[in-house]
Design a protein around this motif. Structure first.
Motif, mmCIF file in Angstrom:
data_model
loop_
_atom_site.group_PDB
_atom_site.id
_atom_site.type_symbol
_atom_site.label_atom_id
_atom_site.label_comp_id
_atom_site.label_asym_id
_atom_site.label_seq_id
_atom_site.Cartn_x
_atom_site.Cartn_y
_atom_site.Cartn_z
ATOM 1 N N TRP A 1 7.456 -41.383 -68.958
ATOM 2 C CA TRP A 1 7.008 -40.330 -68.057
ATOM 3 C C TRP A 1 8.064 -39.293 -67.714
ATOM 4 C CZ3 TRP A 1 2.089 -40.878 -68.366
ATOM 5 C CH2 TRP A 1 1.476 -42.129 -68.290
ATOM 6 N N CYS B 1 2.766 -50.295 -61.882
ATOM 7 C CA CYS B 1 3.022 -50.886 -63.206
ATOM 8 C C CYS B 1 2.915 -49.822 -64.288
ATOM 9 C CB CYS B 1 1.999 -51.980 -63.508
ATOM 10 S SG CYS B 1 2.249 -53.447 -62.525
ATOM 11 N N VAL B 2 1.859 -49.038 -64.202
ATOM 12 C CA VAL B 2 1.674 -47.985 -65.194
ATOM 13 C C VAL B 2 2.858 -47.017 -65.172
ATOM 14 C CG1 VAL B 2 0.203 -46.053 -65.860
ATOM 15 C CG2 VAL B 2 -0.834 -48.175 -65.017
ATOM 16 N N ARG C 1 5.846 -47.515 -64.435
ATOM 17 C CA ARG C 1 7.134 -48.048 -64.885
ATOM 18 C C ARG C 1 7.334 -47.886 -66.378
ATOM 19 N NH1 ARG C 1 8.563 -53.582 -61.769
ATOM 20 N NH2 ARG C 1 10.454 -53.293 -62.975
ATOM 21 N N LEU C 2 6.288 -47.542 -67.110
ATOM 22 C CA LEU C 2 6.446 -47.305 -68.541
ATOM 23 C C LEU C 2 7.515 -46.225 -68.751
ATOM 24 C CD1 LEU C 2 2.691 -47.183 -69.619
ATOM 25 C CD2 LEU C 2 4.280 -49.096 -69.803
#
Lengths: 484, 484, 484
Positions: free
Chosen positions: B437, B430-431, B433-434
């Motif tokens: 990156w 989930c993180v 998918r921000l």
């Protein structure tokens, strides 16, 4: 065929006498004569030491000591790791050039194989001459020290990679090993500096030795078309990088004192190298417009932490101390590749093929300074009275030495390494400028064709042209495989 | 230049916001800040343990213990083998992609170098915090454990190889190491399961962690044109395979108890791996029309036996037991590559670049089960009373534990590893998918161009076009060299 | 697709029955059945020895012996080095062929993995059968010996590289290991010759075994278009060369007696190999018109010194003695490549792909002779009474043996190795001539296409043609990258 090319191409270069790169007389002569000399000198001087002599086992029984306490079991695993660094590490690190992989890995093997024999003799005369019978007694520690000595010559090779002939390399190694042995004796024995991982003795000396030679052999018209990598040659170079990176803890701990000395040196190096990787990546990414990484930095600067922690590796540098050393060296070394190497070439006339100034010279000097500071700051509170004695070898005539004094001695050692490197390099550079060594013309540097027969493929192919089904198979693959 | 391409190519892909792969701010920031944090945390928490501290030698004299009994000499050779597996083994195993070799070996080095520092802290807080002074005491065993911890993150990297940015990898490693340390503490200390070679703790956890992340980052329009190998990249990958294969006995024996524990773990792993090779070849050959072998199977499935024998390696598995484990795993792993990987991609939306489900996940689970069965079947007849105590560590509050109970605990450990892997992977996915990156657009995956400057050859070449004699030499070679 | 080609190409070759290279039944059958047989035989016969059994630690306490005196710590680092030589050393040394790298490294892994299991059984029956329970007890020394045994089969593979099918290789290994175990038992136990590094037992036997097989499988119409290297394949081969070169000291010292025995064997090998490099370079350079070096010599002849010093490595050969052995072997081996290999092919009908006659056969015989002379010349003055006993194992029924007698026994051992190699090779060669093994037709030798699926790139590529921007990037690179 090549001769004609060489002659032609010289017309538009600065030197008017076409260079003769034929080493058919000189290379075999040097190899044969020097190897024969080694055999004779070994016959006169070199014997097994007590721990590799056949009488050891008998003595052992007499004093009921276990076989496992032979120095072999303390140091042999580290020796093998160092051995891998010398032959695979240095050899493959230099394969990054698109057409000089044979020269990189092949000449590396040649000069290391010669250098280690000469080093056993030179270091033996200075360090392990038995006063009873005038013989040098060798064992596993001698082999490690010989490999160390060779490392300094391989570092120097990095500066002149692709620009010298194998005969020049042999001469460079002969003098390099000789200078190393003298310098090492002065630093370790006369000045009584400590240098377990050789930041000063190996790296500083080796790098400035190579850079001075490169300066003396400056080629104003150097053709750089082949001074670059291709995709696969960069991957080959990573083999060298990784084996150096992984085994550096063994390098720095190989000749530390038994027990906690070796243990601590390995930990410090392990940590320092890890920190170096992160700052190298950071600076490499920062230096490019799109934040892309440069393979040259990853291949080289990631190793700077291992160099810089060499001298202090067996001291109580503390884990965070090692990280700080690695942190700084990653930054400095990568910045060196970005700014200093082009500057040195343009203004100082030093052409440094592998960038050894950034990987060995600067980190080596930093290592010497870190060593001096750490030694000067050593206190009985941290080390204990016995610890100080053991770590800094405050015995014999050095019994009453203080840590602060030791710091001064460390700094003096660093200066000696610098002087020997620069002075020795200039002298040897003069010798190597003689037009008798078969080095390459300016427009044929970085090219294996000069010294390597490609018979195995070109010869075979010409007499057996590819059958048509093979060619059609090739063509089918072209789009996928050309690029890499 | 690349930006324009990227933007264009996005028009015919599903996502309409062109992805920004520029990591010039984020990557250096992450590297610098996290490395600084490491230095500060190391300064507060990490010290040398008794065996690497300078006082060890003095103590040694007091109790007349030999220097060779420093844990360094028991474990350092194994540590170096593990170190090679982490950096050369995992790094080169992933170079098989035709244009992602830099990313494979370079990012592998980056995240391993960061991960091992963070692992020393995380594992230290859970396992080796000294209650006297609140410091973590590190030694050679801590370094092995840190490398082990990193291995789980590198396994996870295998699932997302070519599809994530270096910043995502750093984040993945930060969380991966944290989860690992917790999971390891629960499995080894709270549940009291044994796991010398980490079948559960390292492989099961790492593989499901990576697979879950890959599932969260599913790319429906993934362009697979570059998701394949060329001849030489397959040979490079074999370097990775072989170093993993050869050194796996050291991996499984590195933290076993001294003496027969390490000895037996090495033998069991050696045998299991040998058996795996034969069944892998058999299934690979059976699966093709003409009985030809597939390099993907040889590169990966031949290693499954080492994974599966991890937990039980130090138990009395018996030589034939090891062979049976290897026999089964070669079959299962190869069948996985043939049938399961395409199935998972098509129906489960899990894109597993390296096939870690076949190499680590399934063999890891098998390893956990084998460990549970072997533990439950342990009898005093085979082990002796003292042997049971030593092998299963039935001491302290576990003094009265029975082997059958231990079997249950082993099974519980396996479940914990699975839960942490899957749960942790989903959260971290989930993180990741921000959209901050810098990961690659779907049609530029598996391509080094995104994160690596090819200056060394493209740049140099443009300013120095090849001279005609060089080009004519190339053309002469075309038929022979294009294909490979 | 391939079948058609194969059939066509047969029309202009000498054999009129098209060869069937399909191994889809035979290869899996051999692998499965033999592996199952191994499991059953291991179940009946093989157990852990005292030092890897769980009771060791308990015993240890009883006699207050330190854990570090487990044979594991004496020999495991050497074992790992030998392991690397077997799998990476031999495997990569044979990747020099431009299109047979998969076969080199892949089949090497296959036959070594099978061979070591069969070797544990065969050598166990002869050497370590426990008379109490009829079981074979294995430990780290058994693993080293199994690797040694496998080495002889891999040497034999070098002679037939590219010309045999994997099924033939498995048969060759089955018989090779069997013959080796018998020969080794006769030489070491019945004749009581010493052979620490296996000059006779491993190298002489293995090389003549392979050469005889190659003689039996002579292919008069062998197509040599693919029997050559390309640039990168030569660099891959150097990985093999260097790992063999570096770890040879471990090979020769791995099973020497504890303490000075291992120590001395390592030193002697280290020195011998260094000398070999220089004379190899000298002869290689002398043999070419322009003094250029030939990569074939550097890859192979530089190793001859390690072979030749094998038997005498643990004797008091003296450092200069080792250098002399290396000096001579570099010359002889390189001259062998220049003159003998073409001669043998033309007049003796022996096609020796890797030139094992120059690398293993001749140096092996020299090693046997050096061993005989050194043993015969051993005196109490040099060795001491106890030393003679230890080094030459003058115990039990050999108690009253004299060094001169031992010299005779060494020579007898060499003869046995030669007979077994030649005789065994001829017999096995007959078996391998049966037309059932799926070997390649004469015009498709040295080609991975026969036994390796290239699905990973050709398959993928066909379904996903390269996008235009990718192709344009390729074309940009053509001039730089085609050649290498």
């Amino acid at each position: 065929m090549f001769r004609k090319e060489a002659t032609c191409s010289q017309t538009n270069s600065s030197s008017f006498i076409p260079k003769n790169t034929n080493v058919r007389i000189s290379l075999p002569a040097v190899c044969f004569v020097w190897q024969l000399a080694m055999i004779i000198l070994f016959g006169f001087f070199i014997r097994y030491n007590a721990e590799s002599d056949v009488h050891w086992k008998q003595e052992n029984k007499n004093i009921s000591r276990s076989d496992i306490e032979n120095d072999f079991y303390f140091r042999y695993p580290s020796f093998q790791d160092v051995h891998v660094m010398i032959f695979v590490g240095f050899g493959f690190l230099m394969t990054f050039l698109k057409r000089y992989s044979f020269g990189a890995v092949g000449f590396n093997l040649l000069i290391a194989a010669f250098g280690l024999q000469w080093a056993l003799l030179m270091q033996g005369w200075f360090h392990s001459l038995d006063p009873m019978d005038g013989k040098i007694k060798i064992g596993v520690e001698s082999m490690i020290n010989a490999d160390f000595c060779v490392a300094s010559c391989l570092i120097a090779y990095g500066a002149v990679l692709g620009k010298v002939s194998p005969v020049q390399l042999m001469v460079m190694t002969l003098f390099g090993v000789t200078l190393y042995a003298v310098e090492e004796y002065i630093i370790l024995n006369l000045i009584h500096a400590r240098d377990a991982g050789g930041s000063m003795v190996i790296h500083t000396f080796g790098a400035y030795y190579g850079l001075s030679i490169s300066w003396m052999l400056y080629r104003p018209n150097l053709d750089k078309r082949l001074n670059g990598s291709v995709y696969h040659s960069d991957v080959f170079a990573m083999i060298g990088t990784l084996f150096l990176w992984m085994f550096w803890p063994s390098f720095n701990s190989a000749i530390s004192y038994h027990g906690d000395g070796q243990h601590r040196a390995a930990i410090n190096t392990y940590l320092s190298l890890a920190a170096t990787v992160l700052t190298t990546v950071a600076i490499s990414s920062l230096s490019q417009k799109a934040g892309k990484l440069d393979m040259v930095h990853i291949q080289n600067s990631t190793l700077a932490g291992g160099v810089a922690v060499g001298t202090a590796a067996e001291f109580m540098l503390m884990p965070y101390g090692s990280l700080i050393v690695g942190f700084c060296c990653g930054i400095i070394s990568t910045l060196g590749y970005i700014y200093l190497t082009p500057f040195m070439e343009k203004y100082l006339k030093i052409q440094d093929t592998c960038g050894i100034h950034n990987l060995h010279a600067m980190p080596g000097v930093i290592g010497g300074i870190v060593g001096a500071i750490t030694a000067a700051a050593a206190s009985e509170g941290v080390y204990g009275k016995e610890g100080l004695k053991t770590v800094f070898d405050f015995t014999g005539k050095w019994e009453n030495m203080l840590p602060t004094q030791q710091g001064g001695h460390q700094a003096a050692g660093l200066c000696v390494a610098l002087c020997f490197g620069i002075g020795g390099g200039i002298l040897v550079g003069c010798v190597l400028r003689l037009p008798i060594w078969g080095d390459a013309p300016d427009d044929h540097c970085f090219d294996d064709e000069l010294y390597w027969e490609h018979s195995s493929y070109s010869g075979v192919r010409q007499s057996h042209p590819e059958p048509s089904w093979v060619i059609s198979r090739y063509i089918q693959y072209i789009p996928t495989t050309i690029a890499y």
